[in-house]
Design an enzyme around this catalytic site. Structure first.
Site, short mmCIF file in Angstrom:
data_model
loop_
_atom_site.label_atom_id
_atom_site.label_comp_id
_atom_site.label_asym_id
_atom_site.label_seq_id
_atom_site.Cartn_x
_atom_site.Cartn_y
_atom_site.Cartn_z
N SER A 254 0.83 -1.20 0.00
CA SER A 254 0.00 0.00 0.00
C SER A 254 0.86 1.25 0.00
O SER A 254 2.05 1.20 0.29
CB SER A 254 -0.92 0.02 1.23
OG SER A 254 -0.15 0.25 2.40
N LYS A 255 0.23 2.37 -0.30
CA LYS A 255 0.94 3.65 -0.31
C LYS A 255 1.49 4.00 1.07
O LYS A 255 2.49 4.69 1.19
CB LYS A 255 0.01 4.76 -0.80
CG LYS A 255 -0.34 4.64 -2.28
CD LYS A 255 -1.25 5.76 -2.74
CE LYS A 255 -1.58 5.62 -4.22
NZ LYS A 255 -2.50 6.67 -4.70
N ARG A 256 0.83 3.49 2.10
CA ARG A 256 1.28 3.78 3.47
C ARG A 256 2.61 3.11 3.79
O ARG A 256 3.27 3.46 4.76
CB ARG A 256 0.22 3.34 4.47
CG ARG A 256 -1.04 4.18 4.44
CD ARG A 256 -1.97 3.84 5.60
NE ARG A 256 -2.40 2.46 5.56
CZ ARG A 256 -3.45 2.03 4.86
NH1 ARG A 256 -4.14 2.88 4.12
NH2 ARG A 256 -3.80 0.76 4.88
N SER A 257 3.01 2.13 2.98
CA SER A 257 4.25 1.40 3.26
C SER A 257 5.49 2.28 3.08
O SER A 257 6.55 1.98 3.61
CB SER A 257 4.37 0.17 2.36
OG SER A 257 4.57 0.56 1.01
#
Length: 483
Positions: A254-257
């Site tokens: 995910s982009k949060r990674s």
């Protein structure tokens, strides 16, 4: 038949690692067979359009070496290569109407209230409403009357409700679904724009795409694609669905990674060639299991039949190792050009940055690692005197204090602070006192760096720091050990 693949991104922001892999695999499949790699911009979803994202697509493809043969900037005769431009030419509506004439599609005038009243089903874990084909029964006269009155409409695909639809995927084999799961999906939306699925099929056919590469999240949509190809009487392309990419916890990336896009990774100090190499191995491996490969080597070795079905794990430890190998292999001038901004971010003193760069090149895995290796040149950090204890060197705090006190007068008298001069003087000092070299050099290196690990030995560091700063730090070491 000449192989033609395409990369068809939507301009919605940075290029996700999964999208980069799709582009890379499409490029490698085409180039392995001497085929064409086409760039198409799919911008029909205006709500998700991000300003500047098209420029990101061009820049990323250029940086990664995935040079397209045809695209918005390289007309190969089957353009336009931007879907909004194709939309304005009426291409999608024209082909939707052809399906209506064949009975494979129909106008739907249902309003939102009626659509919300339809029954729902759970398909692939998602709750979807199944259209009941209400408008399929409208007479030709009723349809023409509604159109003449300007009544809002969509155009739907006329899918069968009985039987099964199957298709062949090169990785996953035969995939079969019950036609009861195939909703009459919308082809043309009420705003006149095509849906993603419909535009994809029309464009791929008109552009002569022979091999379609995409993520396996599109497996469930593929029967609908096939139904469209069959409805038009067109040849179905070769489907190559790639496995999911997960993080180390086996969750979807995910982009949060923080490392989900190509630009994220470049911002974190990775080398673009290493990123391309690593991404190529997310779901594929060469027959000889070679790991470090240039783009040219990947082109020669790539066989899409060796793509795996199982999810690929984004292993940051492996990427860092691979990146370190690329950094070690760089010629020094190229390395310094990339390292200089990172060095200047940390070191403001007038020091020999090229010398420092040469010392860290073989010790870092990413360019962001440079800071932790060189920050002590700018300022001596606070450090624990336990670092003076080294079993192999047989040093402890007491012995280190004694060595520093004994060697300080000699270093104060020494004028030549070059590495060779310092080493010769300290080697002589050790011999005179019947010390091993390491017994003297370990406490000196600790005193001038305040670090457990440094990119160079004591005399290399002292040469760079100069006499005055070296002596200040040695006296500070004596003070700390005395207390």
């Amino acid at each position: 038949m000449k192989i033609r693949t395409r990369y068809a991104p939507s301009p919605t922001g940075r290029m996700h690692v999964g999208n980069l892999r799709t582009a890379l695999y499409a490029y490698l499949i085409a180039k392995h067979e001497g085929g064409d790699f086409i760039l198409r911009i799919e911008d029909t979803d205006q709500e998700r359009y991000v300003e500047g994202a098209v420029e990101i697509i061009y820049r990323t493809l250029k940086d990664t070496g995935l040079i397209h043969d045809e695209g918005p900037d390289k007309d190969g005769g089957v353009g336009p290569y931007v879907q909004s431009e194709r939309q304005s030419q009426g291409i999608y509506l024209e082909y939707a109407k052809k399906l209506i004439e064949k009975g494979e599609a129909y106008y739907c005038f249902c309003n939102q209230e009626r659509l919300e009243s339809l029954k729902t089903e759970v398909v692939d874990g998602k709750v979807i409403s199944i259209y009941d084909k209400h408008c399929l029964s409208l007479s030709k006269e009723e349809v023409e009357k509604n159109l003449a009155e300007g009544k809002p409409y969509v155009i739907r695909q006329n899918n069968p409700r009985e039987g099964k639809t199957s298709f062949e995927d090169e990785i996953y084999g035969t995939i079969e679904v019950d036609n009861s799961e195939l909703d009459d999906m919308i082809l043309i939306k009420s705003d006149g724009y095509p849906t993603y699925n419909f535009a994809n099929v029309v464009d791929d056919h008109l552009m002569g795409i022979t091999h379609v590469v995409r993520g396996n999240e599109y497996l469930s949509s593929s029967p609908k694609y096939n139904r469209l190809y069959e409805a038009f009487g067109w040849d179905v392309p070769v489907y190559i669905h790639c496995p999911l990419i997960t993080n180390e916890e086996h969750q979807k990336l995910s982009k949060r990674s923080g490392h989900s896009s190509f630009e994220d990774l470049i911002d974190q100090g990775f080398v673009k060639e290493a990123v391309v190499n690593f991404v190529a191995l997310l779901g594929w491996s060469p027959a000889d299991n070679q790991e470090i490969m240039s783009l040219e080597e990947l082109v020669k070795a790539f066989d899409y039949h060796h793509i795996n079905k199982s999810p690929a794990v984004f292993d940051m430890v492996k990427l860092r190792w691979m990146n370190g190998e690329y950094i070690k292999a760089m010629d020094f001038d190229s390395f310094y050009e990339m390292a200089e901004p990172y060095l200047k971010e940390v070191i403001t003193k007038d020091l020999d940055l090229k010398k420092i760069a040469s010392m860290v090149q073989t010790r870092i895995e990413t360019f962001l690692d440079i800071k932790d290796h060189v920050d002590f040149f700018e300022e001596l950090p606070e450090y624990d005197t336990e670092m003076y204890c080294h079993k192999k060197m047989k040093t402890n705090k007491e012995s280190s204090l004694l060595v520093l006190q004994e060697v300080l007068p000699m270093l104060e008298e020494l004028e030549d602070y070059s590495n060779d001069s310092l080493f010769a003087a300290l080697k002589g000092f050790a011999a005179d006192h019947e010390y091993k070299n390491g017994y003297v050099l370990w406490p000196l290196r600790t005193a001038v760096s305040g670090k457990q690990n440094t990119p160079g030995g004591a005399t290399e560091l002292m040469e760079l720091l100069g006499k005055e700063e070296s002596l200040v730090r040695i006296r500070k070491g004596i003070e700390l050990l005395s207390n």
